[in-house]
Design a protein around this motif. Structure first.
Motif, PDB file in Angstrom:
ATOM      1  N   VAL A 113     -16.083   2.791  -1.878  1.00 35.71           N
ATOM      2  CA  VAL A 113     -17.134   3.856  -2.099  1.00 35.71           C
ATOM      3  C   VAL A 113     -17.587   2.892  -1.647  1.00 35.71           C
ATOM      4  O   VAL A 113     -18.056   1.976  -1.405  1.00 35.71           O
ATOM      5  CB  VAL A 113     -17.446   3.469  -3.270  1.00 35.71           C
ATOM      6  CG1 VAL A 113     -18.736   4.142  -3.994  1.00 35.71           C
ATOM      7  CG2 VAL A 113     -16.444   4.170  -4.323  1.00 35.71           C
ATOM      8  N   CYS A 126     -23.188  12.161  -4.181  1.00 39.25           N
ATOM      9  CA  CYS A 126     -22.257  11.667  -3.223  1.00 39.25           C
ATOM     10  C   CYS A 126     -21.479  12.713  -2.408  1.00 39.25           C
ATOM     11  O   CYS A 126     -21.122  14.045  -2.596  1.00 39.25           O
ATOM     12  CB  CYS A 126     -21.000  11.855  -4.578  1.00 39.25           C
ATOM     13  SG  CYS A 126     -19.224  11.504  -4.118  1.00 39.25           S
ATOM     14  N   ILE A 176     -17.810  12.805   0.394  1.00 38.50           N
ATOM     15  CA  ILE A 176     -16.956  11.933   0.767  1.00 38.50           C
ATOM     16  C   ILE A 176     -16.934  12.844   2.287  1.00 38.50           C
ATOM     17  O   ILE A 176     -16.719  13.719   2.907  1.00 38.50           O
ATOM     18  CB  ILE A 176     -16.029  12.661  -0.098  1.00 38.50           C
ATOM     19  CG1 ILE A 176     -16.425  12.395  -1.740  1.00 38.50           C
ATOM     20  CG2 ILE A 176     -14.442  12.114   0.124  1.00 38.50           C
ATOM     21  CD1 ILE A 176     -15.224  12.766  -2.476  1.00 38.50           C
ATOM     22  N   MET A 236     -16.593   7.025   0.339  1.00 40.17           N
ATOM     23  CA  MET A 236     -17.373   7.618  -0.129  1.00 40.17           C
ATOM     24  C   MET A 236     -18.903   7.272   0.292  1.00 40.17           C
ATOM     25  O   MET A 236     -18.641   6.253  -0.191  1.00 40.17           O
ATOM     26  CB  MET A 236     -17.117   8.055  -1.665  1.00 40.17           C
ATOM     27  CG  MET A 236     -15.799   8.827  -1.674  1.00 40.17           C
ATOM     28  SD  MET A 236     -16.026   8.924  -4.291  1.00 40.17           S
ATOM     29  CE  MET A 236     -17.044   8.146  -4.658  1.00 40.17           C
ATOM     30  N   GLN A 248     -18.207  13.963  -7.469  1.00 41.46           N
ATOM     31  CA  GLN A 248     -17.391  13.215  -6.743  1.00 41.46           C
ATOM     32  C   GLN A 248     -16.609  14.595  -6.925  1.00 41.46           C
ATOM     33  O   GLN A 248     -16.081  15.039  -5.408  1.00 41.46           O
ATOM     34  CB  GLN A 248     -17.090  12.060  -7.693  1.00 41.46           C
ATOM     35  CG  GLN A 248     -16.333  11.575  -6.657  1.00 41.46           C
ATOM     36  CD  GLN A 248     -15.321  10.508  -7.522  1.00 41.46           C
ATOM     37  OE1 GLN A 248     -15.675   9.637  -8.553  1.00 41.46           O
ATOM     38  NE2 GLN A 248     -13.903   9.891  -7.526  1.00 41.46           N
TER      39      GLN A 248
END
Ligand code: DON
Length: 328
Positions: free
Chosen positions: A14, A54, A56, A62, A213
């Motif tokens: 993250v 978020c 990814i 992330m 997420q």
């Protein structure tokens, strides 16, 4: 939580970017131009000033900012999952005989075109009439239909879906327009089960609780045409995912889909809870900040008259321009 899919050894990473934090702070105030959905009593009470994102990437990296961990219900983002589920079960031609693939230019819950265009085939699976029809196509009675769609959700996120019972009850008792649409669809023969069954499945899928997420991960897998990069496995048929993305691009932001395509240029799906799921396909644009693609999950509960997150759309417009993300 999504972490489950990283348990195969891939490290979850993250990161925060100062620039992204600045943009979130800057666009958060756009929420003042919208309001939380008030026709669903449970959504009215949410803090409208939230904004979270978020992103990814295929490596599992992330990038997060703002209220990215805030929970919200899928609402119309579930229309993508039910479409994929129905196509996986029946094949694309069967589904498209019962739901068309054309934008409407009307509100997501509009009734008007169903009767104007005989024999009342819903215009697309991203509006309520289309999504309720799609829910009716899932196999079995309502429990099995839900279980089938839930399995697709689980494949995509690595987690079992949880229905927010308060939101579901709230909708179930106030969903008069959706009931009217469903009765009309039953009358014209497009609904393949009883009205209450189709409605229960549709509303329960709308009430699944997620965070940014989870929808970023779904977006990432769709960006990669159904390939799960963290499991290194094709989990959905490519053609089904491509159909879903085409519908997201043309109809996913409702009556603002044209503007979203023009100013952001990515397939996306919104929900009245303020969620937006979008994605950057790989290798579309060498100058892109994400040449290998990414999934983006966003939450900003104050919505505009079309049903889209106001701050969320503003933030995405800015990000897409700054990072050169448009597919066009
Ligand atoms: O059918 C409804 O009213 C909602 N549960 C879902 C609608 C929705 O999210 C429309 N979106 N922007």
């Amino acid at each position: 939580m999504v972490q489950a899919v990283w348990e195969d050894g891939t490290k979850q990473h993250v990161q925060r970017l100062e620039k992204l934090d600045q943009w979130v702070a800057e666009w958060r105030s756009d929420a003042e131009k919208g309001r939380c959905a008030s026709y669903i009593p449970a959504l009215k009470r949410v803090n409208p000033a939230q904004l979270g994102i978020c992103i990814i990437e295929p490596t599992g990296k992330m990038t997060v900012s703002g209220d990215w961990e805030a929970p919200f219900t899928l609402q119309s983002i579930s229309k993508v999952i039910s479409l994929i589920a129905a196509c996986c079960h029946h094949g694309i031609p069967y589904v498209l005989e019962r739901v068309d693939v054309e934008p409407t230019g009307d509100a997501f819950n509009s009734i008007i075109r169903l009767e104007m265009h005989k024999p009342g085939k819903p215009f697309n699976p991203m509006i309520n009439a289309g999504a309720i029809t799609v829910a009716s196509l899932l196999p079995g009675k309502s429990e099995q239909k839900l279980a089938y769609a839930n399995r697709i959700f689980q494949k995509l996120t690595g987690t079992l879906p949880l229905v927010n019972e308060e939101v579901f009850r709230s909708e179930w008792t106030t969903s008069h327009r959706n009931r009217a649409l469903s009765h009309y669809l039953k009358d014209t023969g497009f609904l393949e089960c009883e009205v209450e069954e189709a409605l229960e499945v549709y509303l329960k899928l709308c009430s699944i609780e997620v965070d940014s997420q989870q929808i970023a991960l779904i977006g990432l897998i769709l960006a990669l045409d159904g390939f799960h990069p963290l499991l290194q496995e094709q989990i959905l048929p490519k053609q089904v995912v491509r159909l879903a993305k085409a519908l997201m691009l043309t109809c996913g932001m409702y009556d603002a889909s044209g503007k979203f395509a023009a100013h952001v240029g990515l397939p996306a799906k919104s929900g009245v809870s303020g969620g937006i799921m979008t994605m950057v396909p790989p290798k579309q644009n060498a100058a892109s900040h994400f040449p290998d693609g990414c999934g983006i999950g966003l939450f900003g509960p104050a919505i505009d008259e079309c049903g889209n997150s106001v701050a969320g759309v503003s933030l995405l417009k800015h990000i897409a321009q700054e990072w050169d993300l448009s597919i066009f």
